[in-house]
Design an enzyme around this catalytic site. Structure first.
Site, PDB file in Angstrom:
ATOM      1  N   GLU A 110       3.016  50.753  58.378  1.00  0.00           N
ATOM      2  CA  GLU A 110       3.040  50.933  56.924  1.00  0.00           C
ATOM      3  C   GLU A 110       2.196  49.930  56.139  1.00  0.00           C
ATOM      4  O   GLU A 110       2.671  49.313  55.186  1.00  0.00           O
ATOM      5  CB  GLU A 110       4.494  50.911  56.425  1.00  0.00           C
ATOM      6  N   GLU A 143       8.221  59.796  64.028  1.00  0.00           N
ATOM      7  CA  GLU A 143       9.562  59.625  63.449  1.00  0.00           C
ATOM      8  C   GLU A 143      10.006  60.928  62.793  1.00  0.00           C
ATOM      9  O   GLU A 143      10.518  60.948  61.663  1.00  0.00           O
ATOM     10  CB  GLU A 143       9.563  58.481  62.416  1.00  0.00           C
TER      11      GLU A 143
HETATM   12  C1  GLA Z   1      10.403  53.638  58.696  1.00  0.00           C
HETATM   13  C2  GLA Z   1      10.370  52.738  59.911  1.00  0.00           C
HETATM   14  C3  GLA Z   1      11.461  53.069  60.879  1.00  0.00           C
HETATM   15  C4  GLA Z   1      12.763  53.340  60.183  1.00  0.00           C
HETATM   16  C5  GLA Z   1      12.579  54.421  59.175  1.00  0.00           C
HETATM   17  C6  GLA Z   1      13.874  54.770  58.524  1.00  0.00           C
HETATM   18  O1  GLA Z   1       9.840  54.851  58.929  1.00  0.00           O
HETATM   19  O2  GLA Z   1       9.149  52.780  60.590  1.00  0.00           O
HETATM   20  O3  GLA Z   1      11.643  51.999  61.743  1.00  0.00           O
HETATM   21  O4  GLA Z   1      13.253  52.184  59.573  1.00  0.00           O
HETATM   22  O5  GLA Z   1      11.668  53.927  58.224  1.00  0.00           O
HETATM   23  O6  GLA Z   1      14.964  54.677  59.360  1.00  0.00           O
END
Ligand code: GLA
Length: 370
Positions: free
Chosen positions: A151, A256
């Site tokens: 991020e 994710e």
């Molecule tokens: C972000 C992070 C993850 C997690 C998600 C929410 O995407 O990369 O590790 O914390 O948020 O759970």
């Protein structure tokens, strides 16, 4: 003999539908899942059965984040992370590491000296290097790939003004990759972020990847987090995003994945973990179950996205779900605490949902084609 044939006939449809996610996508890409501590410590038997049968790659939800493994300057805590890695090895799974350099779930001391004053560039680089070498080095040859930087981009595609960027400067990203490479030269290294499917942020990510590649940084893949919802991303956005990075020669992983069917609190598409809103009934409409129509919509969205992932199977290394069952999902508490969400393929009882069948159907259709 006759009895055996009869039994086979009766069982045939059952056997045919018994293929699991990892079996159905074998040869296309891996199917991964993020595990919480109860799961990799085998204290959640319901999840354990699902994980063993359905997935062949795991990510740690929290166990390898900075605050978990390195809570104080001179203190590392690896018990949980060690169990996570051992679990993956025992199951014969690809084990992923997440995340080395991020601005969240990173203690504030990381950016300060003993007196609380901001660190200098050199001191923060030294700390980053020491952390990466310690963590990556410990699991050298056992963790297959690392989210090195998580991020780093803002929604407009410029670099986020995180403490890493403010103190070290824009090159903190390539420094992190270089340290990870030194620590385990054979590990895959990833840049991971959300909302890359939106045009402005995607353009910024493409520029960032181009810059890193031009400077000789070894980067295996970009991770598209894929915290999606029913209207986002569109098929066109998803496809354009995968193509943009494939054309740079990068692998693309969906890292994710979840699709939140609950009302949004804002139009803004984001997975910014610090976002929050007060709970209201309107924001939590499906406490006692997801209506059939929404269930269908969710299944269709999963089907649409998986058809695209399958189309780009040469580019995609894995698709990882962020949680095993709906009850495990972070989306029950984000961005509103205490909601009941339904973003994954297994319901709260661990049963396969219509979205599961749809994802399997995509792979079946592919098999049917010559
Ligand atoms: C972000 C992070 C993850 C997690 C998600 C929410 O995407 O990369 O590790 O914390 O948020 O759970």
């Amino acid at each position: 003999m006759r009895a055996a044939v009869a039994l086979l006939l009766v069982l045939a449809p059952v056997l045919a539908s018994a293929a699991t996610l990892k079996e159905s996508y074998d040869g296309l890409f891996r199917i991964g899942v993020a595990l919480n501590q109860r799961q990799f410590e085998e204290r959640d038997q319901r999840a354990l059965k699902i994980v063993a049968a359905e997935f062949n790659s795991i990510s740690p939800e929290n166990a390898l984040k900075w605050e978990s493994v390195h809570p104080r300057p001179a203190e590392y805590r690896f018990d949980a992370a060690d169990r996570y890695v051992a679990f993956g090895e025992k199951q014969g799974m690809q084990v992923i590491g997440h995340a080395l350099v991020w601005h969240n779930q990173t203690p504030s001391w990381v950016f300060q000296d003993e007196r609380g004053a901001p660190l200098t560039r050199d001191a923060l680089l030294a700390r980053m290097r020491e952390h990466i070498h310690t963590v990556v080095g410990r699991y050298k040859g056992r963790i297959a790939g690392w989210d090195v930087v998580n991020e780093a981009l803002d929604e407009d595609g410029t670099l986020r003004k995180s403490p890493w960027q403010r103190i070290i400067g824009d090159d903190y990203i390539e420094q992190a990759f270089a340290f990870a490479r030194e620590a385990d030269p054979s590990a895959e290294l990833y840049y991971n972020d959300y909302s890359i499917e939106r045009e402005a942020k995607r353009a910024g990510a493409v520029r960032l990847m181009q810059r890193l590649l031009a400077r000789g940084v070894k980067i295996t893949a970009i991770g598209l987090q894929g915290h999606d919802h029913l209207r986002y991303p569109s098929g066109a956005q998803q496809e354009a995003t995968i193509r943009a990075f494939a054309s740079l020669g990068l692998q693309v992983n969906i890292t994710e994945l979840d699709i939140d069917p609950l009302p949004r609190i804002a139009d803004e598409v984001t997975a910014e973990v610090t976002l929050s809103a007060a709970a209201t009934d309107a924001l939590n409409p499906y406490r006692s179950g997801l209506p059939d129509a929404k269930q269908r919509e969710l299944a269709e969205k999963y089907g649409e996205l998986f058809a695209i992932f399958a189309k780009y199977r040469g580019t995609i290394g894995r698709v990882t779900f962020w949680g095993v069952t709906d009850g495990d999902s972070w989306l029950n508490d984000w961005p509103v605490r205490g909601r009941t969400s339904y973003p994954l393929l297994f319901d709260r009882a661990g049963a396969r949902k219509p979205a599961y069948d749809e994802v399997l159907a995509v792979a079946k259709r592919l098999e049917a084609k010559p």
